[in-house]
Design a protein around this motif. Structure first.
Motif, PDB file in Angstrom:
ATOM      1  N   ALA A  78      71.430  80.315  -8.094  1.00 61.45           N
ATOM      2  CA  ALA A  78      70.116  79.959  -7.560  1.00 61.45           C
ATOM      3  C   ALA A  78      70.292  79.324  -6.183  1.00 61.45           C
ATOM      4  N   ASP A  79      69.321  79.528  -5.301  1.00 58.38           N
ATOM      5  CA  ASP A  79      69.384  78.975  -3.947  1.00 58.38           C
ATOM      6  C   ASP A  79      68.680  77.626  -3.838  1.00 58.38           C
ATOM      7  N   ASP A  80      67.748  77.351  -4.750  1.00 55.23           N
ATOM      8  CA  ASP A  80      67.014  76.095  -4.702  1.00 55.23           C
ATOM      9  C   ASP A  80      66.498  75.800  -6.104  1.00 55.23           C
ATOM     10  N   TYR A  81      66.209  74.530  -6.367  1.00 57.99           N
ATOM     11  CA  TYR A  81      65.792  74.112  -7.718  1.00 57.99           C
ATOM     12  C   TYR A  81      64.709  73.054  -7.571  1.00 57.99           C
ATOM     13  N   ILE A 100      66.655  83.031  -4.819  1.00 63.83           N
ATOM     14  CA  ILE A 100      66.143  82.641  -6.136  1.00 63.83           C
ATOM     15  C   ILE A 100      65.771  81.162  -6.116  1.00 63.83           C
ATOM     16  N   LEU A 101      64.520  80.877  -6.461  1.00 65.25           N
ATOM     17  CA  LEU A 101      64.028  79.505  -6.583  1.00 65.25           C
ATOM     18  C   LEU A 101      63.746  79.226  -8.058  1.00 65.25           C
ATOM     19  N   VAL A 102      64.393  78.212  -8.611  1.00 62.88           N
ATOM     20  CA  VAL A 102      64.127  77.790  -9.989  1.00 62.88           C
ATOM     21  C   VAL A 102      63.035  76.733  -9.960  1.00 62.88           C
ATOM     22  N   ILE A 103      62.021  76.906 -10.811  1.00 58.66           N
ATOM     23  CA  ILE A 103      61.006  75.870 -11.018  1.00 58.66           C
ATOM     24  C   ILE A 103      60.987  75.596 -12.516  1.00 58.66           C
ATOM     25  N   SER A 104      61.474  74.429 -12.919  1.00 56.17           N
ATOM     26  CA  SER A 104      61.705  74.183 -14.340  1.00 56.17           C
ATOM     27  C   SER A 104      61.381  72.747 -14.723  1.00 56.17           C
ATOM     28  N   ALA A 105      61.045  72.568 -15.994  1.00 54.74           N
ATOM     29  CA  ALA A 105      60.821  71.231 -16.544  1.00 54.74           C
ATOM     30  C   ALA A 105      62.134  70.567 -16.919  1.00 54.74           C
ATOM     31  N   ARG A 106      63.227  71.285 -16.835  1.00 47.56           N
ATOM     32  CA  ARG A 106      64.540  70.711 -17.121  1.00 47.56           C
ATOM     33  C   ARG A 106      65.028  69.968 -15.877  1.00 47.56           C
ATOM     34  N   VAL A 107      65.027  68.650 -15.985  1.00 48.34           N
ATOM     35  CA  VAL A 107      65.212  67.814 -14.800  1.00 48.34           C
ATOM     36  C   VAL A 107      66.595  67.176 -14.717  1.00 48.34           C
ATOM     37  N   GLU A 108      67.435  67.364 -15.714  1.00 51.83           N
ATOM     38  CA  GLU A 108      68.762  66.752 -15.688  1.00 51.83           C
ATOM     39  C   GLU A 108      69.596  67.320 -14.545  1.00 51.83           C
ATOM     40  N   ALA A 109      70.426  66.457 -13.965  1.00 50.18           N
ATOM     41  CA  ALA A 109      71.299  66.907 -12.880  1.00 50.18           C
ATOM     42  C   ALA A 109      72.198  68.043 -13.334  1.00 50.18           C
ATOM     43  N   SER A 110      72.644  68.000 -14.589  1.00 51.32           N
ATOM     44  CA  SER A 110      73.520  69.053 -15.111  1.00 51.32           C
ATOM     45  C   SER A 110      72.821  70.405 -15.111  1.00 51.32           C
ATOM     46  N   ASP A 111      71.513  70.418 -15.383  1.00 49.99           N
ATOM     47  CA  ASP A 111      70.758  71.673 -15.354  1.00 49.99           C
ATOM     48  C   ASP A 111      70.638  72.199 -13.931  1.00 49.99           C
ATOM     49  N   ARG A 112      70.354  71.301 -12.984  1.00 48.76           N
ATOM     50  CA  ARG A 112      70.233  71.717 -11.590  1.00 48.76           C
ATOM     51  C   ARG A 112      71.563  72.272 -11.082  1.00 48.76           C
ATOM     52  N   ILE A 113      72.643  71.569 -11.401  1.00 52.07           N
ATOM     53  CA  ILE A 113      73.960  72.023 -10.965  1.00 52.07           C
ATOM     54  C   ILE A 113      74.305  73.368 -11.583  1.00 52.07           C
ATOM     55  N   PHE A 114      74.001  73.530 -12.875  1.00 47.73           N
ATOM     56  CA  PHE A 114      74.303  74.789 -13.553  1.00 47.73           C
ATOM     57  C   PHE A 114      73.525  75.943 -12.931  1.00 47.73           C
ATOM     58  N   GLY A 115      72.247  75.689 -12.628  1.00 47.27           N
ATOM     59  CA  GLY A 115      71.444  76.729 -11.995  1.00 47.27           C
ATOM     60  C   GLY A 115      72.008  77.148 -10.650  1.00 47.27           C
ATOM     61  N   LEU A 116      72.452  76.167  -9.853  1.00 51.80           N
ATOM     62  CA  LEU A 116      73.047  76.458  -8.551  1.00 51.80           C
ATOM     63  C   LEU A 116      74.380  77.173  -8.713  1.00 51.80           C
ATOM     64  N   ASN A 174      75.574  69.265  -4.085  1.00 50.44           N
ATOM     65  CA  ASN A 174      75.417  70.714  -4.172  1.00 50.44           C
ATOM     66  C   ASN A 174      76.525  71.433  -3.412  1.00 50.44           C
ATOM     67  N   VAL A 175      77.078  70.786  -2.388  1.00 48.88           N
ATOM     68  CA  VAL A 175      78.130  71.409  -1.589  1.00 48.88           C
ATOM     69  C   VAL A 175      79.356  71.675  -2.445  1.00 48.88           C
ATOM     70  N   ARG A 176      79.757  70.699  -3.246  1.00 52.88           N
ATOM     71  CA  ARG A 176      80.939  70.866  -4.096  1.00 52.88           C
ATOM     72  C   ARG A 176      80.766  72.039  -5.050  1.00 52.88           C
ATOM     73  N   VAL A 177      79.590  72.139  -5.644  1.00 52.15           N
ATOM     74  CA  VAL A 177      79.315  73.228  -6.577  1.00 52.15           C
ATOM     75  C   VAL A 177      79.367  74.574  -5.869  1.00 52.15           C
ATOM     76  N   MET A 178      78.692  74.642  -4.718  1.00 53.06           N
ATOM     77  CA  MET A 178      78.640  75.897  -3.980  1.00 53.06           C
ATOM     78  C   MET A 178      80.018  76.312  -3.469  1.00 53.06           C
ATOM     79  N   MET A 179      80.796  75.366  -2.973  1.00 48.82           N
ATOM     80  CA  MET A 179      82.123  75.687  -2.457  1.00 48.82           C
ATOM     81  C   MET A 179      83.031  76.184  -3.572  1.00 48.82           C
ATOM     82  N   SER A 180      82.873  75.631  -4.757  1.00 49.38           N
ATOM     83  CA  SER A 180      83.653  76.095  -5.907  1.00 49.38           C
ATOM     84  C   SER A 180      83.330  77.548  -6.224  1.00 49.38           C
ATOM     85  N   LYS A 181      82.037  77.882  -6.204  1.00 51.02           N
ATOM     86  CA  LYS A 181      81.629  79.270  -6.468  1.00 51.02           C
ATOM     87  C   LYS A 181      82.109  80.199  -5.358  1.00 51.02           C
TER      88      LYS A 181
END
Length: 229
Positions: free
Chosen positions: A96-99, A76-92, A195-202
């Motif tokens: 999602a595999d990439d943002y 899953i690749l997200v392409i979005s106008a939401r550019v905040e780090a919190s949005d990218r982290i939430f998507g991952l 992104n590693v911290r987020v992914m490892m948590s999941k």
């Protein structure tokens, strides 16, 4: 190999733009303009990769990712106008595999699509000469079906999670740095180590917190047996 990509975005011009670039890559692009329509297509068609916007009617992109991850581990690749780090982290965090943020370079988007397809659908191909399954205690990873079992229960993994878990299971007890995990999981040397911290948590949520130990100042290791966290 011809791939089928589903692009979900309520901005039709964005879909039209990527479709033009994907034509030269011999990929089939299916279109949807909201999350509900995308789910209907996914239920009827084999999709190799999903491109999704976040802000859409009916079902937004984040909720769509959540629903897709319950039934599939497709890239899953997200392409979005939401550019905040919190949005990218939430998507991952959702799977999602990439943002990629808008506005974007179409050439970069296509490169990311091709990379995700190569990583995901190439899994198992390079492993033909090796064992078809990795086992550490009651944790099993099937290299052909890209699936995992924990105590006999099937779990869904994203492409990044699969690559990282495979890395850890190949050498249980070895400590891998965040840099090594990032480069192996995302197959990228860019500094996206957060992104590693987020992914490892999941990943811990899926296989059990006690299986992955954090080595302060060094990185992570998979316990050779369930020794606690």
């Amino acid at each position: 190999m011809a791939y089928t990509i589903l692009h979900v975005d309520d901005e039709k011009e964005i879909i039209k733009l990527l479709k033009m670039y994907l034509k030269s890559e011999e990929m089939t692009l299916l279109e949807a303009y909201d999350g509900q329509e995308a789910l209907e297509i996914i239920s009827k068609t084999e999709i190799d990769l999903l491109i999704v916007d976040v802000m859409m009617p009916k079902i937004d992109g984040f909720e769509l990712i959540r629903k897709v991850r319950k039934i599939s581990n497709m890239p899953i690749l997200v392409i979005s106008a939401r550019v905040e780090a919190s949005d990218r982290i939430f998507g991952l965090e959702l799977g999602a595999d990439d943002y990629l943020t808008k506005p974007f370079d179409p050439h970069e988007a296509i490169a990311r699509v091709k990379a995700l397809l190569r990583r995901y659908h190439g899994l198992g191909v390079a492993e033909k000469a090796s064992a078809a399954e990795l086992t550490v205690g009651d944790l099993k990873l099937d290299l052909h079906s890209c699936s995992a079992l924990v105590s006999g229960q099937s779990i869904e993994l994203t492409a990044v999670e699969f690559r990282v878990l495979k890395l850890l299971m190949e050498q249980p007890g070895r400590v891998f740095t965040k840099e090594q995990i990032y480069e192996h999981g995302w197959e990228d040397s860019l500094t996206g180590y957060n992104n590693v911290r987020v992914m490892m948590s999941k990943l811990r949520e899926k296989i059990g917190n006690e299986r992955i130990r954090t080595i302060r100042g060094l990185g992570y290791r998979l316990e050779a047996a369930n020794e606690g966290s």
